[in-house]
Design a protein around this motif. Structure first.
Motif, PDB file in Angstrom:
ATOM      1  N   ARG A   1      17.425  26.505  83.180  1.00  0.00           N
ATOM      2  CA  ARG A   1      16.272  26.071  82.383  1.00  0.00           C
ATOM      3  C   ARG A   1      15.019  25.885  83.244  1.00  0.00           C
ATOM      4  N   GLU A   2      15.174  25.257  84.398  1.00  0.00           N
ATOM      5  CA  GLU A   2      14.004  24.965  85.231  1.00  0.00           C
ATOM      6  C   GLU A   2      13.405  26.250  85.807  1.00  0.00           C
ATOM      7  N   ALA A   3      14.220  27.254  86.050  1.00  0.00           N
ATOM      8  CA  ALA A   3      13.710  28.526  86.566  1.00  0.00           C
ATOM      9  C   ALA A   3      12.869  29.226  85.501  1.00  0.00           C
ATOM     10  N   GLU A   4      13.326  29.143  84.265  1.00  0.00           N
ATOM     11  CA  GLU A   4      12.565  29.740  83.161  1.00  0.00           C
ATOM     12  C   GLU A   4      11.197  29.066  83.042  1.00  0.00           C
ATOM     13  N   ILE A   5      11.196  27.757  83.104  1.00  0.00           N
ATOM     14  CA  ILE A   5       9.934  27.021  82.952  1.00  0.00           C
ATOM     15  C   ILE A   5       9.014  27.256  84.150  1.00  0.00           C
ATOM     16  N   LEU A   6       9.587  27.346  85.337  1.00  0.00           N
ATOM     17  CA  LEU A   6       8.787  27.688  86.526  1.00  0.00           C
ATOM     18  C   LEU A   6       8.050  29.007  86.301  1.00  0.00           C
ATOM     19  N   HIS A   7       8.758  29.987  85.776  1.00  0.00           N
ATOM     20  CA  HIS A   7       8.153  31.293  85.518  1.00  0.00           C
ATOM     21  C   HIS A   7       6.975  31.164  84.550  1.00  0.00           C
ATOM     22  N   TYR A   8       7.136  30.342  83.512  1.00  0.00           N
ATOM     23  CA  TYR A   8       6.054  30.181  82.539  1.00  0.00           C
ATOM     24  C   TYR A   8       4.838  29.488  83.152  1.00  0.00           C
ATOM     25  N   ILE A   9       5.095  28.427  83.915  1.00  0.00           N
ATOM     26  CA  ILE A   9       3.981  27.673  84.498  1.00  0.00           C
ATOM     27  C   ILE A   9       3.223  28.542  85.497  1.00  0.00           C
ATOM     28  N   ASP A  10       3.954  29.330  86.258  1.00  0.00           N
ATOM     29  CA  ASP A  10       3.333  30.223  87.237  1.00  0.00           C
ATOM     30  C   ASP A  10       2.368  31.185  86.545  1.00  0.00           C
ATOM     31  N   ASN A  11       2.846  31.773  85.482  1.00  0.00           N
ATOM     32  CA  ASN A  11       2.036  32.710  84.714  1.00  0.00           C
ATOM     33  C   ASN A  11       0.808  32.042  84.103  1.00  0.00           C
TER      34      ASN A  11
END
Lengths: 318, 318, 318, 318, 318, 318
Positions: free
Chosen positions: C264-274
């Motif tokens: 879950r945290e990896a998915e959210i990291l990807h979104y925040i980065d973008n």
């Protein structure tokens, strides 16, 4: 006199042309010049006006008509007009803008007559009323706008001309396939691109409006249909079906239709639209090509370079 | 008592359940049976009722509540409830449908209050008026509908709950990035999925309406905004910008938005929508998974099977 | 004084500028000239120095500061600076390179303080120790490098600035979604692009190193984490989870992540980065655009041309 | 005796088989049964054991050897073994697991000898030392693991067998193209899939480890090379080049290589890997097919159904 | 003397060169000039001949040999030859066209001998007869044509040279994989690109024929095989298999093969074809690159820029 | 009597049907049964024959006609016929296979007449001669084969029927667009799918031949044209153009045409082919659908589920 796009390299040119675009530039050596796009009904050509001062810039503005003497040469694979003499047209020259702008080969009045006839043939009163209402509302623009800013039917009255060609095909096809509902198909064709009168800026020097950029002609037209139904107090499946036909006429989501065609007539509308657009593109580029030669590459035809056979018979239009 | 989806293979079950779906079948040997989908708030499970006569078919219809005794077994990789005893609930059982249907964890009144507060904070009067008008018009449905038929927020009041989660994120983000226009972003979020109240059939046993199938919630909502502007006699860029935000919120043509986001707030709306939807999907599937295990594959998460770390701290929700 | 990228066609310019790039050319007529890319903090502009001899070539090298008098003209749709006078800056001019280079709007010391605070808030001692170790090891470069060579945060200290913006969003989001593990998310954000200090050549005139070209920052950073764990004698799932977060932060194989986010945290990291990268890109291009206008096309924003609404309120940053 | 996968519909079977998988099921009529996957060296076949009680479930567990009498029939296009009699093997039967498991057609010792010889031929001492070190470290697993869980070389010692086939091709190809660096190519081949010993669980009943799922064999192996270089105190381009070869050997980002091959030997490694994998897949499926027939569809061969020509000569292996 | 493509910027040049292409142009200032593409065996380079009159245009035509004095400079990232003196070669210079044209490094006679030997080794009389017949029919062209107009083996006799390299690989591979049918593979390799002798215009200044444009070498060759079979009165699977191998050798529909390889030998043919083509492309571009440097981007290698390691040993060809 | 595919769940059936397919199976309980696909002209339906012994297997073979009594029930979303009584038809029943097989709604003789007329209208003698020759050569099969094994026109004489529908459209379109060469278009239509007579096995129970699998109808037909030209001693562009039209009629490489349409008539042929195929698919599926309902999903129509409007007028075919 041959149109400017039919001149060959080496030909001498002496004719009136309309300035479509004029851009100031600076040579590597620091001298100002003008890049002119000059047009007649056959299309346009680029020309350079060297050592162009501020006076020239004012004189040679877009929409001005000029008399040019020069010859055609080839620059990086494209024809250019080398200007020897140039002057603005004067009243005594007796030329007017209309002579230089391409428009549909059929008169607006005739197109309106034909359109009225197709609407008259509809049997479903709701579809007929809705279509008539919208044609009436946008009649002037609908008869004058181009169908696009480039690629196909990009000339004055191109929109109505495209719609009528499609209606003629539809007439044949509904005869061959009696399962098709003629009313839906005719109305769908008439309305499918009508949103262009809001998406585009006008019949000449056409650009996109803000509405066009942010919403697009499909969405704009669906709103129009909804509003028309409200004004005419029409309810029923017909409104929804016509909105669906407009919505789906690009065929696929990636081509701009969030819903694919889900009724038979919408699918056929999509095919007829494509067929007429492709014929128009192909005819234009083949017209400028000699038999036995390949055309330039055409981006909107998947970047293909088409071949013009040598066997075309004499009496065939090419 | 554990919810039905949290029961493990071998567990004995004795509880009331709601029939979500009932389908008649015939065994290879020619005997009739019923396939029941039974649900409580935790989700649903399949069960077979063998040798089911016409009486049973009438008795065990959708929306009926039943008391079931049985146990859980695994059939082709999915849990099934093997029925030992089943009977319809009676008045004396004192159970009601609402107990078996999942809904948002916040009361409708509270959600309405919060929503009103967000609208109240808007400074642009046109945006505020338009938003308030549309919320008012669809208030009842907006507070009751799910956000989708499956994948995410597919429960009663899921639409409003999704919108409020997005508004909370938007509040933080507009504080961190002051270049964002808060009014546009809030209004865009509130309106982006409001067309679902026309696209979907209702809060439970949700399916697609004909309008939903042929036009979709995006197109339906753009019509609504246009009509609202007309009724309120509002003109100006705001109407166009909000329509654009709704139109573009799926982000790309192939995902159903004929125009990509062309203003900053539309781009951010698209991101927040995705983020909240993904969080909801991930939370649901991870809730049913033990630490150190992988979840089942989830189609809407690009068919990924997620891992639940063992290091999650005690006091963390999972 | 307006920055060089905010000058309009026709403006007269008299200011110091830093030479970013200098390339020798030959005119069609065989004369040598220099193409200079000149920059100040607002960005850069092209200029031609005609009839440039060997002396000029030596004098006007990259990293040299020059005083230029001239005016802005348009060449093929882009602004160019026409040089009337140019001379190298001298000691007595009192200008230094730092004045011409863009850097993050927050001081390095402040960013380090904030970063330290985020690490301090972590509860999992393994994650905290590993993160602290790696930040310490690369501290100097981490605070000075850009986040990329182009597209977003391509300025001095851009990497740390990008990471801190992401941490601020992460803080809000973990409050809204308590199921997220804050330690993993914070550490993942801090480490996700740290490999850039090996992939890129340095804070200015940034290019790719050989390691950067052949392995890339993701692979380089996973090695770093593995090595750090070895040096600190750390075992356990935490190491693997952080490596996975770095590995998957581009989201998809075709975007450079051989594994998609599986926690879950990896998915959210990807979104925040973008989200932060897109905000940075949009803000930069909209800053140079007038309300009511469209920006130039931006390749990294899927080649979109964004619209700047006219309704932005006075007190809003734009 | 023909292997179990070479039996035809209608054949009577009486032989020992190894239980690869055993899954309990319930018939529509509520009776328990076992679905057994039974294997010998030729492959595996499904069988149903009806009316299987708890005793049977314990008795017929994975890794147990059974004696089965029955016949082959066709169920939904696939062969199934219909069990007439079944019993567990006893000590007096004198059968052992090894007889039922497929493994490479070359002995481990012979493969190790050949591998040693290839390493011995390397001229670059750094590449040689690094390769030797890693082969030594993982020697036991490297000689026993399969190359994959399915598709190609999915048998005991499949990894080493695949690597040696590739080395043999590499030897020929470096002779035909002397511009290739033999040391790089040999070392790249030996190391390219060595990460599988961490990605996969072991030589039989192979599944993915947590490291395998979250990082994958490519990333795991790059770490290994980095660590080995550290332990051996090796610096220099060689380490980077070998890491790049492992990183890029899947050829494209969408196939799992974040960097495409950027050196000649990496490109050739990718080709040889593919060629040997495809040959293995094709040989296996064609072995079970009669001349003049098409094979079943093979997913890993882009779902093709291959044709086996009738003209293959007698003395050709098929 | 170094070949023209190995000269560096600043080098003085005095040598004979062949004019490959000559195009007339007009400077911005209206003066005519010639753009010449000049070649020797190492490749070609562009040069401008300023102030070129009609005389020059006639004198400096394609296929003419000239003596040029000048130096190399860089124009927009590519080397150009700046002409100081130029004159046509005369009889007394004793130079001939053959000296300037690249051709395969093996003599045509030797290639024919080797080809004959491969055909001699075939055991299937039908395949052998058909192959021999077609080689004989097109022998002269087959030994002189290039394998393509650009990208790989685009030199005199490139087609035969490519085929022989592939045959050498095939020989090794059939030894390593005895299940392959050598006759099919050899014949498939010999015939796979033979249609190029009809698709392309000839060994030098190669362009596409009309047949090449409208049908392509694959379709043309399948016709040839069909016709040959008819003339030789051959029936049987062999004809069909060879046609299939030619048809499928591009591997996928989107690469021009309407059928993918459906027999083992067709699949391997596709791999060998790719391997040899890629080796040829890589060798050419790496030859012009210094160790430790990256090559220019190569479109046909998926636009990659390859790295040339510094560790290549002395005695290795590069 | 309603055709079998128009029966609804619960309907009693008593009629003759043709066995299209018969497959033996074994129930979970080990009892043999037959799965029969039974057809009449309206289409086919599945039925199970329980407890079917060896006698039954022989009696109920493909191509046998049976009299069945039973009723329709729904099994997994599809209608099935539950057999109560079944017996083979006898001579005295007076039924013949032809009554159960769908074929084109126009007689073969009439289709041949129409075809002859179209050929008669051609003006180019080469095109006419070539077309007449090939029609004559394959006349019998051409009039009997289906146009495909599934998806569209998959009935006896479907190929000729499809070709004639296309010719009718072509007639209209060449009248509307006089730039099209009628001879090329007519001949292209007649020949485009003629290769199906070699690709497919025959008019009923149609499968692919080996030639069909390995080469496909496009390649087979190009060979045919080449051979015909040879036999008739015809040279000239016409042969090449017709081969190109056949080659390109699938429109794109990924759809099986290695060359896209490069002449105007080839492009239009592709459109007409698609239009007629889609109309046929849509008509068939809509025929079985009630107004106001959606059809089942149709794979060949991009998996769409079409809507049948309620407004279709009474006298419209549906």
């Amino acid at each position: 006199m041959k149109g400017i796009t039919f001149q060959n390299v080496g030909d001498n040119v002496e004719q009136f042309l309309l300035i479509k675009q004029s851009t100031k530039g600076i040579t590597n050596a620091g001298k100002p010049f003008l890049t002119l796009i000059l047009q007649d009904r056959s299309g346009d050509i680029e020309a350079k006006l060297w050592d162009a001062g501020d006076e020239d810039e004012k004189r040679y503005h877009p929409q001005a008509i000029v008399k040019v003497t020069g010859d055609i040469h080839n620059y990086r694979g494209k024809n250019q007009l080398r200007i020897r003499q140039i002057r603005p047209a004067t009243a005594s020259d007796g030329v007017s803008i209309g002579e230089f702008i391409e428009s549909a080969p059929v008169a607006k009045e005739d197109m309106l007559d034909q359109l009225t006839q197709y609407i008259f043939e509809m049997k479903n009163p709701t579809i007929q009323r809705l279509t008539r209402h919208l044609v009436k509302k946008h009649q002037k623009d609908f008869l004058e706008y181009p169908a696009a800013t480039k690629n196909h039917h990009e000339f004055v009255s191109g929109l109505a001309y495209h719609v009528l060609s499609m209606l003629h095909i539809a007439k044949s096809i509904t005869q061959l396939y009696p399962s098709l509902n003629k009313d839906l198909l005719y109305a769908g064709i008439i309305l499918h691109d009508m949103g262009k009168v809001e998406e585009l800026s006008g019949p000449v020097s056409t650009t996109y409006t803000l509405e066009g950029n942010l919403l697009g002609h499909i969405t704009l037209m669906i709103n129009e249909i909804g509003q028309a139904a409200k004004e005419l107090d029409i309810q029923g499946e017909e409104v929804l079906l016509l909105q669906h036909m407009v919505l789906s006429h690009h065929g696929k989501a990636e081509w701009g239709s969030p819903k694919p065609p889900l009724i038979r007539e919408a699918e056929i509308l999509h095919y007829i639209d494509n067929l007429d657009a492709k014929m128009n593109m192909m005819d234009r580029v083949l017209k400028r090509t000699q038999p036995g030669e390949f055309t330039e590459r055409v981006f909107a035809l998947e970047n293909r370079s088409l071949y013009k056979p040598t066997i075309y018979e004499e009496n065939q239009e090419s």
